[in-house]
Design an enzyme around this catalytic site. Sequence first.
Site, short mmCIF file in Angstrom:
data_model
loop_
_atom_site.label_atom_id
_atom_site.label_comp_id
_atom_site.label_asym_id
_atom_site.label_seq_id
_atom_site.Cartn_x
_atom_site.Cartn_y
_atom_site.Cartn_z
N ASP A 51 0.82 -1.21 0.00
CA ASP A 51 0.00 0.00 0.00
C ASP A 51 0.86 1.26 0.00
O ASP A 51 2.09 1.20 0.18
CB ASP A 51 -0.91 0.00 1.24
CG ASP A 51 -1.97 -1.09 1.19
OD1 ASP A 51 -2.36 -1.49 0.07
OD2 ASP A 51 -2.39 -1.55 2.26
N TYR A 113 6.86 -9.99 6.68
CA TYR A 113 6.78 -8.56 6.93
C TYR A 113 7.33 -8.25 8.33
O TYR A 113 7.26 -9.08 9.24
CB TYR A 113 5.33 -8.07 6.88
CG TYR A 113 4.78 -7.86 5.49
CD1 TYR A 113 4.82 -6.60 4.88
CD2 TYR A 113 4.20 -8.91 4.79
CE1 TYR A 113 4.30 -6.41 3.62
CE2 TYR A 113 3.68 -8.72 3.51
CZ TYR A 113 3.73 -7.46 2.93
OH TYR A 113 3.23 -7.28 1.68
#
Length: 253
Positions: A51, A113
Site C-alpha cells: 500500500d 513482513y
Amino acid sequence: MRYFLKLSYDGAPFHGWQSQPNAVSVQQTIEEALSTMLRAPISIVGAGRTDTGVNARMMYAHFDLPDGREAIADPGRFLLSLNRLCGPAISLQALIPVADDAHTRFDATQRTYKYFVAYEKCPFLSSFSWHSPSRLNVEEMNKAARILLNTEDFTSFAKLHSDARTNICKVTEAYWSPWENEYHVPGIVFTISADRFLRNMVRAVVGTLVDVGRGKVSVEDVERIISQKNRCAAGTSMPPQALFLWNIVYPYI
C-alpha cells in the site's frame, strides 16, 4: 525470455506498488524505465502489492523480453542504467533469468513482513518506524500473536471490499522481539510470515496487538475478534511507514 528483478524501495514517494491513474507507483516507475531501456512496452508482475507508504526491503517482479530479443548480455551494466532511470527511492539489485512459466506472485512459498516501533522520538528513525510514547506489554502481545498461528480465516484483518477471492492464510510465525538499531533507541519489532497476505492485513494485525499491549484488549478478546470475521471488530490500521516487506522465498532461488 523471462527475468526476475530483485529490488527494494522506500515507499514514501509512491502511491503503493500497483500502477494506477494519476498517481506515481513503484510498478509504473520500473515499467517506464524498462520500456526505455528495451525500447519496447514492458509490463512487470510483482510478488505482491504494498500500500501507499509501505516499504520493501525485498521485492521481486518478473518481465519478459520482447519477442525475438536475445538475452541481456551484460546484466550488471543493464541494472546500473536501470537504477539511474528509476531514481533514488528504488534499488534494483539482481537480474535473474528464469523459466518461461516462473511467476513472482504465484510461485512464492513464503512472505515475511516486519513492523518497527520506537519508544523514543528519533528524527533518524521517524520515517521508517512508529513512535509509541509508552511501553507496550510485549508478553501479552506475544500471547495474542500466537493465536494467529492457529487461525485460517483472516477476514477480521482484511481490507473491506477487497477483490481477494479468499481470506484464508497460513501464518507460520508471528512474534514481537527487541529492536536493535544503530541509534540505540529502545523499541520492538513485529515479525510475521505466511504463504500469502491480504490487503492491509499486517497493519490491522499490528493495530490489534498494540491494543493488547496497551491493555485495551485482552488475549481472549483477540480470539473473539477473529471469530467475528468483521474488520470493524479489529484494531485500527497502523501507519504505513513502519511496515516493510522483508523477505520472499521461492523454491528455485
